[in-house]
Structure formats: C-alpha cells, structure tokens
Design a protein around this motif. Structure first.
Motif, PDB file in Angstrom:
ATOM      1  N   CYS A  39      24.715  59.933  63.753  1.00 42.74           N
ATOM      2  CA  CYS A  39      23.780  59.215  64.639  1.00 42.74           C
ATOM      3  C   CYS A  39      24.403  57.881  65.046  1.00 42.74           C
ATOM      4  O   CYS A  39      24.721  57.056  64.186  1.00 42.74           O
ATOM      5  CB  CYS A  39      22.450  58.964  63.929  1.00 42.74           C
ATOM      6  SG  CYS A  39      21.288  58.033  64.974  1.00 42.74           S
ATOM      7  N   ILE A  45      18.315  60.252  59.586  1.00 43.60           N
ATOM      8  CA  ILE A  45      17.681  61.537  59.907  1.00 43.60           C
ATOM      9  C   ILE A  45      17.545  62.397  58.655  1.00 43.60           C
ATOM     10  O   ILE A  45      16.580  63.154  58.515  1.00 43.60           O
ATOM     11  CB  ILE A  45      18.506  62.261  60.986  1.00 43.60           C
ATOM     12  CG1 ILE A  45      18.693  61.354  62.186  1.00 43.60           C
ATOM     13  CG2 ILE A  45      17.825  63.560  61.408  1.00 43.60           C
ATOM     14  CD1 ILE A  45      19.982  61.548  62.906  1.00 43.60           C
ATOM     15  N   CYS A  60      15.780  55.809  69.263  1.00 42.83           N
ATOM     16  CA  CYS A  60      16.501  57.074  69.439  1.00 42.83           C
ATOM     17  C   CYS A  60      16.969  57.224  70.876  1.00 42.83           C
ATOM     18  O   CYS A  60      16.187  57.087  71.816  1.00 42.83           O
ATOM     19  CB  CYS A  60      15.596  58.247  69.048  1.00 42.83           C
ATOM     20  SG  CYS A  60      16.356  59.864  69.352  1.00 42.83           S
ATOM     21  N   LEU A  61      18.261  57.504  71.014  1.00 39.26           N
ATOM     22  CA  LEU A  61      18.886  57.583  72.340  1.00 39.26           C
ATOM     23  C   LEU A  61      18.710  58.956  72.983  1.00 39.26           C
ATOM     24  O   LEU A  61      19.136  59.163  74.106  1.00 39.26           O
ATOM     25  CB  LEU A  61      20.388  57.297  72.206  1.00 39.26           C
ATOM     26  CG  LEU A  61      20.776  55.963  71.575  1.00 39.26           C
ATOM     27  CD1 LEU A  61      22.271  55.935  71.280  1.00 39.26           C
ATOM     28  CD2 LEU A  61      20.378  54.810  72.475  1.00 39.26           C
ATOM     29  N   CYS A  63      20.426  61.436  72.288  1.00 41.78           N
ATOM     30  CA  CYS A  63      21.790  61.870  72.602  1.00 41.78           C
ATOM     31  C   CYS A  63      22.053  63.308  72.143  1.00 41.78           C
ATOM     32  O   CYS A  63      22.955  63.971  72.628  1.00 41.78           O
ATOM     33  CB  CYS A  63      22.798  60.938  71.941  1.00 41.78           C
ATOM     34  SG  CYS A  63      22.744  60.981  70.133  1.00 41.78           S
ATOM     35  N   GLY A  64      21.262  63.794  71.177  1.00 40.15           N
ATOM     36  CA  GLY A  64      21.398  65.171  70.719  1.00 40.15           C
ATOM     37  C   GLY A  64      22.466  65.398  69.670  1.00 40.15           C
ATOM     38  O   GLY A  64      22.688  66.521  69.236  1.00 40.15           O
ATOM     39  N   CYS A  66      22.617  64.652  66.459  1.00 38.08           N
ATOM     40  CA  CYS A  66      22.125  65.145  65.159  1.00 38.08           C
ATOM     41  C   CYS A  66      21.784  66.629  65.241  1.00 38.08           C
ATOM     42  O   CYS A  66      22.117  67.400  64.341  1.00 38.08           O
ATOM     43  CB  CYS A  66      20.926  64.327  64.698  1.00 38.08           C
ATOM     44  SG  CYS A  66      19.556  64.264  65.876  1.00 38.08           S
TER      45      CYS A  66
HETATM   46  S1  SF4 Z   1      19.130  62.181  69.056  1.00 34.97           S
HETATM   47 FE1  SF4 Z   1      20.919  60.782  68.786  1.00 34.97          FE
HETATM   48  S2  SF4 Z   1      20.035  58.719  68.517  1.00 34.97           S
HETATM   49 FE2  SF4 Z   1      18.365  60.215  68.237  1.00 34.97          FE
HETATM   50  S3  SF4 Z   1      18.275  60.529  66.005  1.00 34.97           S
HETATM   51 FE3  SF4 Z   1      19.633  62.140  66.849  1.00 34.97          FE
HETATM   52  S4  SF4 Z   1      21.728  61.301  66.748  1.00 34.97           S
HETATM   53 FE4  SF4 Z   1      20.290  59.581  66.468  1.00 34.97          FE
END
Ligand code: SF4
Ligand code: SF4
Length: 91
Positions: A39, A45, A60-61, A63-64, A66
């Motif tokens: 992350c 997480i 939370c970005l 970004c996907g 995780c």
């Molecule tokens: S989607 Fe990205 S920013 Fe959000 S919890 Fe998962 S890794 Fe972190």
C-alpha cells in the motif's frame, strides 16, 4: 511494468473507481502482510483483513495494489453507500 501488468492494473483501478471500497474475506486471509507492504500510503490492510472490516480510510487512493497483490484473493471491491443512494436505484 509490462503492458499486460499495466492493463491489469488499469482494469483494477477502473473497478475500484466504479465499485467503491476494499473489502476483505477474513476466512481466506493468512496474515502474510503483502497487502500492507504494497500500500503506497501505509494503510494497515492486514489488520482490516484480521477483523473483517472494509478499508474506510479516506486517504485510500483506490490504486488497487492491495487487491492485485494479495496471493489469496482475499480482497475485493464492493460498492459504497455513495453508490447505493435511492436516486440511483433502477428498481
Ligand atoms: S487501494 Fe491502494 S491505497 Fe487503497 S488500501 Fe489498497 S493499496 Fe492502499
Ligand atoms: S495479502 Fe491477502 S492474505 Fe496476506 S495479509 Fe493481506 S489480505 Fe491477508
């Protein structure tokens, strides 16, 4: 990053933006910590997966990373309340 990986990442991000927040299936989690490690903003997480709670951190970005990195397929995206507003319900 290869084109294939880039396309997968782009698709994951698109799904996040459409569908909302990261949700764990705690019964499948082995607490390896790969999700937290990747992350980019340090959201824990793994702890969310431990207690079975969605990632509601406003930082939370989406970004996907995780979801994509979890070796057990624990994490997925589910719709938030933002998108379940009755104005958008079709029937
Ligand atoms: S989607 Fe990205 S920013 Fe959000 S919890 Fe998962 S890794 Fe972190
Ligand atoms: S990467 Fe997946 S299996 Fe590992 S701690 Fe995170 S949610 Fe659990």
């Amino acid at each position: 990053m290869s084109l294939k990986n880039w396309l997968e990442a782009a698709e994951t991000k698109r799904q996040v933006l459409v569908q909302g927040q990261v949700v764990p299936d705690p019964s499948r989690c082995v607490q390896c910590g790969v999700c937290t490690f990747h992350c980019p903003i340090g959201i824990d997480i793994r702890r969310h997966a431990w207690i079975g709670a969605p990632v509601t951190d406003s930082r939370c970005l989406t970004c996907g990373e995780c979801v994509r990195r979890c070796p057990r397929g624990v994490l997925s995206f589910e719709r938030t309340n933002l998108f379940s507003n009755s104005r958008f319900t079709t029937g």
